[in-house]
Motif scaffolding. Structure first.
Motif, mmCIF file in Angstrom:
data_model
loop_
_atom_site.group_PDB
_atom_site.id
_atom_site.type_symbol
_atom_site.label_atom_id
_atom_site.label_comp_id
_atom_site.label_asym_id
_atom_site.label_seq_id
_atom_site.Cartn_x
_atom_site.Cartn_y
_atom_site.Cartn_z
ATOM 1 N N UNK A 1 2.943 2.313 -8.839
ATOM 2 C CA UNK A 1 3.681 3.108 -7.861
ATOM 3 C C UNK A 1 3.240 4.566 -8.001
ATOM 4 N N UNK A 2 3.112 5.239 -6.869
ATOM 5 C CA UNK A 2 2.766 6.666 -6.901
ATOM 6 C C UNK A 2 3.321 7.337 -5.648
ATOM 7 N N UNK A 3 3.298 8.661 -5.654
ATOM 8 C CA UNK A 3 3.822 9.432 -4.540
ATOM 9 C C UNK A 3 3.201 10.805 -4.542
ATOM 10 N N UNK A 4 3.315 11.455 -3.403
ATOM 11 C CA UNK A 4 2.973 12.866 -3.224
ATOM 12 C C UNK A 4 3.760 13.365 -2.025
ATOM 13 N N UNK A 5 4.405 14.488 -2.208
ATOM 14 C CA UNK A 5 5.200 15.080 -1.139
ATOM 15 C C UNK A 5 4.777 16.524 -0.937
ATOM 16 N N UNK B 1 0.838 -1.195 0.000
ATOM 17 C CA UNK B 1 0.000 0.000 0.000
ATOM 18 C C UNK B 1 0.869 1.240 0.000
ATOM 19 N N UNK B 2 0.264 2.345 0.351
ATOM 20 C CA UNK B 2 0.993 3.607 0.434
ATOM 21 C C UNK B 2 1.670 3.700 1.800
ATOM 22 N N UNK B 3 2.947 4.047 1.768
ATOM 23 C CA UNK B 3 3.712 4.284 2.982
ATOM 24 C C UNK B 3 3.591 5.743 3.395
ATOM 25 N N UNK B 4 3.621 5.988 4.698
ATOM 26 C CA UNK B 4 3.905 7.328 5.198
ATOM 27 C C UNK B 4 5.408 7.515 5.038
ATOM 28 N N UNK B 5 5.821 8.690 4.586
ATOM 29 C CA UNK B 5 7.240 8.987 4.408
ATOM 30 C C UNK B 5 7.616 10.065 5.419
ATOM 31 N N UNK B 6 8.604 9.757 6.247
ATOM 32 C CA UNK B 6 9.049 10.741 7.237
ATOM 33 C C UNK B 6 10.552 10.943 7.124
ATOM 34 N N UNK B 7 10.988 12.124 7.526
ATOM 35 C CA UNK B 7 12.417 12.417 7.567
ATOM 36 C C UNK B 7 13.052 11.613 8.693
ATOM 37 N N UNK B 8 14.158 10.970 8.406
ATOM 38 C CA UNK B 8 14.812 10.095 9.364
ATOM 39 C C UNK B 8 15.198 10.828 10.645
ATOM 40 N N UNK B 9 15.756 12.011 10.528
ATOM 41 C CA UNK B 9 16.223 12.717 11.714
ATOM 42 C C UNK B 9 15.120 13.296 12.575
ATOM 43 N N UNK B 10 14.152 13.958 11.947
ATOM 44 C CA UNK B 10 13.147 14.709 12.700
ATOM 45 C C UNK B 10 11.829 13.972 12.897
ATOM 46 N N UNK B 11 11.545 12.965 12.072
ATOM 47 C CA UNK B 11 10.261 12.277 12.147
ATOM 48 C C UNK B 11 9.135 13.041 11.474
ATOM 49 N N UNK B 12 9.456 14.147 10.820
ATOM 50 C CA UNK B 12 8.446 14.954 10.142
ATOM 51 C C UNK B 12 7.891 14.201 8.935
ATOM 52 N N UNK B 13 6.554 14.169 8.808
ATOM 53 C CA UNK B 13 5.918 13.522 7.663
ATOM 54 C C UNK B 13 6.072 14.424 6.446
ATOM 55 N N UNK B 14 6.681 13.872 5.380
ATOM 56 C CA UNK B 14 6.910 14.651 4.170
ATOM 57 C C UNK B 14 5.943 14.280 3.056
ATOM 58 N N UNK B 15 5.224 13.153 3.215
ATOM 59 C CA UNK B 15 4.273 12.753 2.190
ATOM 60 C C UNK B 15 3.978 11.276 2.217
ATOM 61 N N UNK B 16 3.658 10.748 1.038
ATOM 62 C CA UNK B 16 3.273 9.347 0.887
ATOM 63 C C UNK B 16 3.881 8.804 -0.397
ATOM 64 N N UNK B 17 4.269 7.544 -0.367
ATOM 65 C CA UNK B 17 4.744 6.839 -1.551
ATOM 66 C C UNK B 17 4.351 5.384 -1.378
ATOM 67 N N UNK B 18 4.071 4.715 -2.484
ATOM 68 C CA UNK B 18 3.779 3.299 -2.326
ATOM 69 C C UNK B 18 3.166 2.669 -3.543
#
Length: 177
Positions: A96-100, A63-80
């Motif tokens: 495959x698709x994404x949105x940031x 499915x679609x993953x939540x994408x977060x920045x490794x250091x801060x944990x901030x959600x930057x979008x979705x990909x999957x």
């Protein structure tokens, strides 16, 4: 819980705390102009999206993953990955698709997350083909697709929204990680 780490990102399943940051991304007309009907989505619509993505995880194993920045944990979008329903030429295939969020554009995050998603498709889900569809003229998405090694497979018209889309595919049996 499925989680993928890249040098800068974590791709993971959705958490309750992800709703507000993703709804802020979905509220941006620039982000949404090439997705679906091109209109921003409300908090409620975003909640429905996350729920549908989680159901697809349960039913399909991806499915679609939540994408977060490794250091801060901030959600930057979705990909999957998802099972495409449109256009007809792609229906039933894994897409495959994404949105940031706009503030994260131009930093290579989409390519990094999409690359990790293709590796997941090959290594964990043993898929042998993935497709992608983007609006014709969406240069940023086409650049990501090129970096992934996806090949143009022509154009089609979106049956619901009526705009032209460029179609791409990749044979994952030949995929180079």
């Amino acid at each position: 819980m499925t989680e993928i780490r890249t040098p800068r990102l974590v791709l993971r399943r959705w958490l309750d705390d992800d709703l507000v940051p993703l709804s802020e991304i979905h509220a941006d007309p620039a982000v949404m102009q090439s997705i679906g009907d091109g209109r921003p989505r409300s908090l409620e619509q975003t909640a429905e999206d996350i729920e549908a993505w989680e159901e697809e995880w349960d039913e399909e194993g991806f499915g679609m993953f939540a994408v977060e920045l490794l250091g801060s944990g901030e959600v930057v979008g979705a990909v999957g990955l998802s099972v495409a329903d449109a256009p007809t030429e792609a229906a039933g295939q894994v897409m495959i698709s994404w949105r940031l969020g706009r503030v994260f554009w131009g930093q290579g995050y989409a390519s990094e997350a999409a690359q990790a998603t293709l590796e997941f498709a090959v290594q964990d889900r043993h898929l042998d083909r993935v497709v992608a569809v983007c609006r014709t003229g969406d240069r940023a998405s086409m650049n990501v697709l090129d970096k992934l090694g996806m090949q143009s497979e022509g154009t089609a018209q979106h049956p619901v929204h009526g705009y032209d889309v460029a179609m791409f595919g990749i044979d994952l049996t030949q995929y180079q990680e």
